[in-house]
Every structure is written in C-alpha cells, then in structure tokens.
Design an enzyme around this catalytic site. Sequence first.
Site, PDB file in Angstrom:
ATOM      1  N   THR A 160       0.792  -1.245   0.000  1.00 15.44           N
ATOM      2  CA  THR A 160       0.000   0.000   0.000  1.00 15.44           C
ATOM      3  C   THR A 160       0.830   1.304   0.000  1.00 15.44           C
ATOM      4  O   THR A 160       1.921   1.357   0.571  1.00 15.44           O
ATOM      5  CB  THR A 160      -0.922   0.041   1.248  1.00 15.44           C
ATOM      6  OG1 THR A 160      -1.594  -1.196   1.356  1.00 15.44           O
ATOM      7  CG2 THR A 160      -1.952   1.135   1.173  1.00 15.44           C
ATOM      8  N   VAL A 188     -10.947  -8.013  -0.753  1.00 19.77           N
ATOM      9  CA  VAL A 188     -10.888  -6.562  -0.524  1.00 19.77           C
ATOM     10  C   VAL A 188     -10.153  -6.302   0.778  1.00 19.77           C
ATOM     11  O   VAL A 188     -10.473  -6.926   1.800  1.00 19.77           O
ATOM     12  CB  VAL A 188     -12.310  -5.958  -0.433  1.00 19.77           C
ATOM     13  CG1 VAL A 188     -12.237  -4.447  -0.228  1.00 19.77           C
ATOM     14  CG2 VAL A 188     -13.117  -6.287  -1.690  1.00 19.77           C
ATOM     15  N   GLY A 189      -9.168  -5.409   0.725  1.00 18.63           N
ATOM     16  CA  GLY A 189      -8.412  -5.070   1.934  1.00 18.63           C
ATOM     17  C   GLY A 189      -9.000  -3.850   2.624  1.00 18.63           C
ATOM     18  O   GLY A 189     -10.153  -3.463   2.403  1.00 18.63           O
ATOM     19  N   ASP A 190      -8.179  -3.237   3.458  1.00 20.65           N
ATOM     20  CA  ASP A 190      -8.645  -2.098   4.263  1.00 20.65           C
ATOM     21  C   ASP A 190      -8.683  -0.784   3.511  1.00 20.65           C
ATOM     22  O   ASP A 190      -9.432   0.129   3.879  1.00 20.65           O
ATOM     23  CB  ASP A 190      -7.703  -1.925   5.459  1.00 20.65           C
ATOM     24  CG  ASP A 190      -6.265  -1.678   4.990  1.00 20.65           C
ATOM     25  OD1 ASP A 190      -5.680  -2.618   4.395  1.00 20.65           O
ATOM     26  OD2 ASP A 190      -5.736  -0.571   5.175  1.00 20.65           O
ATOM     27  N   GLY A 210      -0.759  -2.272   6.017  1.00 16.79           N
ATOM     28  CA  GLY A 210      -0.462  -3.549   6.670  1.00 16.79           C
ATOM     29  C   GLY A 210      -1.432  -4.609   6.178  1.00 16.79           C
ATOM     30  O   GLY A 210      -1.918  -4.552   5.059  1.00 16.79           O
ATOM     31  N   GLY A 212      -4.703  -6.023   5.563  1.00 11.44           N
ATOM     32  CA  GLY A 212      -6.027  -5.402   5.485  1.00 11.44           C
ATOM     33  C   GLY A 212      -7.054  -6.028   6.389  1.00 11.44           C
ATOM     34  O   GLY A 212      -7.847  -5.326   7.035  1.00 11.44           O
TER      35      GLY A 212
HETATM   36  N1  GLY Z   1      -3.272  -2.920   3.316  1.00 10.80           N
HETATM   37  C1  GLY Z   1      -3.641  -3.271   2.010  1.00 10.80           C
HETATM   38  C2  GLY Z   1      -4.387  -4.500   1.912  1.00 10.80           C
HETATM   39  O1  GLY Z   1      -4.450  -5.305   2.844  1.00 10.80           O
HETATM   40  O2  GLY Z   1      -4.945  -4.722   0.863  1.00 10.80           O
END
Ligand code: GLY
Length: 274
Positions: A160, A188-190, A210, A212
Amino acid sequence: MRFLVLHGGASLREELKPKVEKFAELAFEKETALDAVVESVRLMEDDPDFNAGTGSNIRIDGSIQMDAAVMIPNELGAVINIERVKNPVLVARDVMLKSPHLILSGDGAVQFARKMGYPDYDPRTKYREDKRKIIIEKLKSGQIPEYYHPEFFKEFLGDTVGAVAYIDGKFAAAVSTGGTALTLRGRVGDSPIPGAGIYCGEKGAAVATGIGEEIIKRMASLRAHNMIGDYSLHDICSRIVKDFGEIPFGIIMVSREEACGLSNLKMPYAVISE
Ligand code: GLY
C-alpha cells in the site's frame, strides 16, 4: 501550519525512503490538501517499486485488482478491485467529485474509469510476476513463512501507499494498493474501506498500511482519528501500532497541530511541514 505525510507501505523496504521524500516535496507544491494527497499517491502509483498502480501485486489467479480511496471530511470516493487502469487514485477522486456514489467496484469501476477517459492500461511488471512465481514455488514446497511474519513482508509484500495532508485549514487523505500478496481474486483489503484504511474528519486524517483483514477488524483509521485531541499524535500512533502487536502495520496522521508516522516495521515515510 501546512502538513503533508506520505508512506510507501508497511514493509522492511527502507531503501524507498529517499523516493518517498522526493515525492513529498513535489506533491507539497500543490495548492490544496486534496490535490497534494492525490498527487502524492499518483507519483507512487507510477513508480513500479511500490505496490500500487504500476507494479501492483498479482493475485493467486494471475490477475491484478487494485483498491484506492480519497477522503475529505464528509466526502469519500473509492474504487474496489478495479483492473487495467494506470492510476486508481484518480478514478477514486472522480468517483467522489463526478459521480453521485461513494464507492464503485469491479466491472462498474472499470466502466466508470473508461467513461471518465482513463484508457486501458496493464500495470503488470516482471518484478511482480517473478515474485508471484517464487511465492507459488515456495508454497508448493512448504517453505513459505507464516503469512503475518515480518520476513514474509520483507520478501513479498511491500504494502500500500498513502498520504494525509492539512493545507489552508483543510484535511484530506488518499490511499492506493495492489493488495497484499497471495490473495484470492475478489479479496478486498482495508484501503477502500472508510474507517479502516482511510479516514478524514473534522479533527484530522489517518491512513493505515499492513494486513487489510486485521486493519478492518480494528477500524484503525477511525479509531486513530477519534483520539485526536485526547492525546498527542505520536501517542495515538503508538497506541494503535501497539494494538497490532507483531502483525505488520503502519499509520500516518495529521491534525491541525501535528503530523506523524509510525510502524512496527520499517515503513518508508516522509513528513513535510511549513
Ligand atoms: N493494506 C492493504 C491491503 O491489505 O490490501
């Protein structure tokens, strides 16, 4: 005060710090907080060393799906699992400014991007192709370290990119990612989830990096924002980072008075103030 903070991902890739610092200086020339964070992220998306835009991680099935978001107080634009565009963060900004929606995903996000004039673009790089092959080989031979282990991040992730700004009394945040390595198509991440990987409110802005799944469970960015005023930004970042223990994590924040970045790895980041 004017603040801009950039990060190039929770990882062990300290060697990226000079690039992040250079991008921060370039983006700080923009006049508004929104333009500064979008430009910061666009510059990192265009650099294949970062896991966003060109050079994004490749999923287990061989596809590249990217997430990005921009946020100002009471406004959000996000794209989830967008494919074949050069700059997901620019599409996310257009979702916020030029559509009646907050979040577009998958095919709909791609169609919207084409309507907004973003041409077909393949963000795939040989570096990420090679990494994916190595991971799959190691998986097959049982050599892969535990998913959350810092050594895994060092070798494979480089997660990220993001930016937060406070300029002329306005806050803004932006984030973009190719997702963590070794994920299923559709994961889908954070990053595009408001409150998790990004939050911008009346007291400040926060962007996380980090794993997600762990960041979503903790709603890290919203929690960090809500603590502004009760503690110094450094204390807030320390509390949130501590909450992750050894799970790779990083956060950057701005308020009206302070800016900070902190990670339990060696997150390359830059803080500019004036
Ligand atoms: N931090 C990005 C993800 O986990 O996709």
